[in-house]
Design a protein around this motif. Structure first.
Motif, PDB file in Angstrom:
ATOM      1  N   ALA A   1       2.435   1.563  -3.260  1.00 65.13           N
ATOM      2  CA  ALA A   1       1.144   2.080  -4.522  1.00 65.13           C
ATOM      3  C   ALA A   1       1.143   3.811  -4.121  1.00 65.13           C
ATOM      4  CB  ALA A   1      -0.011   1.315  -4.205  1.00 65.13           C
ATOM      5  N   TRP A   2       1.060   4.292  -3.010  1.00 67.53           N
ATOM      6  CA  TRP A   2       0.680   5.731  -2.640  1.00 67.53           C
ATOM      7  C   TRP A   2       1.939   6.403  -3.223  1.00 67.53           C
ATOM      8  CZ3 TRP A   2       3.263   9.411  -0.069  1.00 67.53           C
ATOM      9  CH2 TRP A   2       2.344  10.599   0.311  1.00 67.53           C
ATOM     10  N   LEU A   3       3.239   5.833  -2.963  1.00 66.27           N
ATOM     11  CA  LEU A   3       4.187   6.679  -3.499  1.00 66.27           C
ATOM     12  C   LEU A   3       4.190   6.717  -4.934  1.00 66.27           C
ATOM     13  CD1 LEU A   3       7.265   5.071  -1.214  1.00 66.27           C
ATOM     14  CD2 LEU A   3       6.003   7.438  -1.285  1.00 66.27           C
TER      15      LEU A   3
ATOM     16  N   ARG B   1       1.784   6.403  -6.915  1.00 67.10           N
ATOM     17  CA  ARG B   1       0.387   7.391  -7.241  1.00 67.10           C
ATOM     18  C   ARG B   1       0.930   8.630  -7.569  1.00 67.10           C
ATOM     19  NH1 ARG B   1      -3.069   5.283  -4.622  1.00 67.10           N
ATOM     20  NH2 ARG B   1      -3.219   6.558  -3.051  1.00 67.10           N
ATOM     21  N   HIS B   2       1.647   9.263  -6.261  1.00 64.93           N
ATOM     22  CA  HIS B   2       1.838  10.537  -5.856  1.00 64.93           C
ATOM     23  C   HIS B   2       3.157  11.250  -6.596  1.00 64.93           C
ATOM     24  CE1 HIS B   2      -1.513   9.806  -3.154  1.00 64.93           C
ATOM     25  NE2 HIS B   2      -1.606  11.278  -3.119  1.00 64.93           N
TER      26      HIS B   2
ATOM     27  N   ALA C   1       0.730  -1.231  -0.026  1.00 64.01           N
ATOM     28  CA  ALA C   1       0.026   0.099   0.040  1.00 64.01           C
ATOM     29  C   ALA C   1       0.940   1.172   0.052  1.00 64.01           C
ATOM     30  CB  ALA C   1      -1.015  -0.132   1.299  1.00 64.01           C
ATOM     31  N   GLY C   2       1.939   1.110   0.819  1.00 64.81           N
ATOM     32  CA  GLY C   2       2.885   2.522   0.830  1.00 64.81           C
ATOM     33  C   GLY C   2       3.398   2.676  -0.560  1.00 64.81           C
TER      34      GLY C   2
END
Length: 289
Positions: free
Chosen positions: A152-154, A156-157, A149-150
């Motif tokens: 994927a967040w990185l 995406r942003h 999840a981390g």
């Protein structure tokens, strides 16, 4: 009708031919008749011997003893041997197989192998459950899922969002400007050049080529007419200078000479040779007969 096609006339036989033919035929008849009679006698004796002696003797010496031997000796011996093999070899072997192999193997399977296999299966299931499945579940829930999840967040942003911003505000305007420049500076001049320069020039060159080809075709036909006229004139001159004198010489000189040679020399010589060959053939045939 040609001489060789005429049917040969039978010449009357002379005394010499009859005097030679009659003794020869008598001698041949005297020699051949006894030989043929002896051959027929031997053939009749052979057929009689085969029917009355050899066939019954062969049946008596071979068929009857072999039939008696098969029925009285070989068949009982074969049945006795089959009974002995069945009750002295096959039956003990089957009993030994069942009592010494099948029964112990069945007891070993039911009493030992099946319980051991069930215990090993339970042990393997327990090991997989407590040593593999549980740690893997904890590793997925506690480590891999939060880490994924981390990440994927990185992504995406830090990757997707800047890429979308660059696409919308940089690449799309630059692409539109490049397309406008290509259309204005390349496509429009090329289309104008094609429509107003190259197409009219190509049409003019095509018209010029068609006219040149038509002129060549007309000139070719006219040259053919001239060539045929010149050829006919040359042919007429050659006929008048060479052909007509040659035809007159052939008809007036060569043909009478050829007919004279054929009628006065060739045909008499050919008839004489054929008559000589026919006489020699008939004389040889008479001598042989």
């Amino acid at each position: 009708m040609e001489p060789e096609m005429r049917p040969a006339r039978r010449e009357p036989e002379g005394c010499l031919v009859a005097a030679v033919r009659l003794p020869v035929r008598i001698v041949v008849l005297v020699v051949v008749v006894p030989v043929r009679m002896l051959w027929d006698l031997l053939a009749l004796c052979a057929r009689t011997l085969h029917r009355t002696v050899l066939r019954p003797l062969g049946r008596f010496l071979l068929v009857i003893p072999f039939t008696w031997l098969w029925r009285a000796v070989l068949t009982p011996l074969g049945r006795g041997a089959a009974w002995l093999v069945r009750y002295l070899v096959v039956a003990p072997a089957v009993w030994g197989w069942r009592c010494m192999v099948v029964a112990p193997a069945r007891w070993l399977w039911r009493s030992v192998l099946v319980p051991v296999g069930r215990g090993l299966a339970w042990l393997a299931d327990a090991l997989l459950t407590y040593l593999v499945a549980a740690p893997a579940r904890w590793l997925w829930r506690g480590v891999l899922a939060p880490a994924g999840a981390g990440i994927a967040w990185l992504v995406r942003h830090l990757v997707v969002a800047p890429a979308l911003w660059g696409w919308r505000w940089v690449l799309v305007p630059v692409g539109r400007g490049a397309a406008w420049l290509l259309r204005t500076l390349v496509a429009v001049p090329l289309v104008t050049l094609w429509r107003w320069v190259l197409v009219p020039l190509g049409r003019g060159l095509a018209f010029l080529g068609r006219e040149v080809a038509t002129a060549f075709a007309v000139a070719w036909r006219v040259a053919g007419y001239v060539s045929r006229a010149v050829g006919r004139a040359v042919k007429w001159v050659l006929w008048q200078a060479v052909g007509r004198p040659a035809r007159w010489f052939y008809r007036s000189v060569c043909t009478p000479l050829g007919h004279f040679a054929r009628d006065a020399v060739w045909r008499p010589a050919r008839d004489a040779v054929r008559a000589a060959l026919s006489t020699a053939r008939r004389t040889l045939r008479r001598a042989l007969l």
